[in-house]
Scaffold this motif. Sequence first.
Motif, PDB file in Angstrom:
ATOM      1  N   CYS A  98      64.824  10.095  10.303  1.00  0.00           N
ATOM      2  CA  CYS A  98      64.632   9.180   9.173  1.00  0.00           C
ATOM      3  C   CYS A  98      65.947   8.616   8.638  1.00  0.00           C
ATOM      4  O   CYS A  98      66.033   7.430   8.295  1.00  0.00           O
ATOM      5  CB  CYS A  98      63.844   9.861   8.062  1.00  0.00           C
ATOM      6  SG  CYS A  98      64.629  11.320   7.322  1.00  0.00           S
ATOM      7  N   HIS A 180      62.533  13.317   3.173  1.00  0.00           N
ATOM      8  CA  HIS A 180      62.288  12.124   3.977  1.00  0.00           C
ATOM      9  C   HIS A 180      62.863  10.904   3.270  1.00  0.00           C
ATOM     10  O   HIS A 180      62.948  10.862   2.040  1.00  0.00           O
ATOM     11  CB  HIS A 180      60.784  11.970   4.205  1.00  0.00           C
ATOM     12  CG  HIS A 180      60.428  11.072   5.349  1.00  0.00           C
ATOM     13  ND1 HIS A 180      60.987  11.194   6.600  1.00  0.00           N
ATOM     14  CD2 HIS A 180      59.569  10.016   5.425  1.00  0.00           C
ATOM     15  CE1 HIS A 180      60.479  10.268   7.406  1.00  0.00           C
ATOM     16  NE2 HIS A 180      59.625   9.541   6.715  1.00  0.00           N
ATOM     17  N   HIS A 198      60.119   3.800   8.443  1.00  0.00           N
ATOM     18  CA  HIS A 198      60.697   5.148   8.482  1.00  0.00           C
ATOM     19  C   HIS A 198      60.421   5.783   9.841  1.00  0.00           C
ATOM     20  O   HIS A 198      59.626   5.274  10.638  1.00  0.00           O
ATOM     21  CB  HIS A 198      60.111   6.012   7.358  1.00  0.00           C
ATOM     22  CG  HIS A 198      58.648   6.285   7.510  1.00  0.00           C
ATOM     23  ND1 HIS A 198      58.132   7.555   7.660  1.00  0.00           N
ATOM     24  CD2 HIS A 198      57.563   5.454   7.558  1.00  0.00           C
ATOM     25  CE1 HIS A 198      56.812   7.501   7.764  1.00  0.00           C
ATOM     26  NE2 HIS A 198      56.438   6.236   7.715  1.00  0.00           N
TER      27      HIS A 198
END
Length: 236
Positions: A98, A180, A198
Amino acid sequence: MVKRKLHRILKFIITVFVILLLMAAVYISSIFNILPEITFKADFFDIDTIYSPVDFNNNGVDDYTDILLGARKDAENHPKYDDAYWAGGYPPDGIGVCTDVVWRAFKNAGYSLRDMVDKDIRLNPQDYPNVVKRDNNIDFRRVKNLRVFFEKYAQKLTLDTADTAQWQPGDIVIFGNDKHIGIVSDKRNIKGQTYIIHNGGQPNREEDYFERGTVTGHYRFDASEIDKDILIEWIE
């Protein structure tokens, strides 16, 4: 008579099995956003798109758009999810996680996020409690460190995903307990909420994601509000 009854039972069982299989396929597809979806742009909801006042790499495209396009380029490349350490710092184009979406997005706008984060860690180590020993090969690929950097130098924006006009292409968003990170897309769902670009290893890297993650950080990197000493140019 018995054979005919068994045939009907078997046919019923097969029909139920096929229906359950189809339901499972639809459910799994919806979870991973595999099925094609209708998306919308900001003007459909009378939302004005915000553009950066800065074109850092002088390519005729503003920073926010460049960051968006850089993230999308990584999504379309679909790198294999692999969080291995790389001695040179940068994983190959075909590999990433990510955080790699983010530095590649910034690279497309002309910024070396790696060098900017490393410089700030070197000058202000007390601001980065998760860095025990500075390592510019990996520090910029840690969500915890990126949060610190963006908290210091980017605009901090709403966490309310229903406040749709405040979510703009090229924004940075962090989910959960620094688990994340991604880049806000210019695509929106029927409610006007933006998609997120992402890499969590999922099939579709640009997707309707807000309902699947808790937003804990939302930033906009406006270089016009940042000391020029912080900004470092990407050099090939």
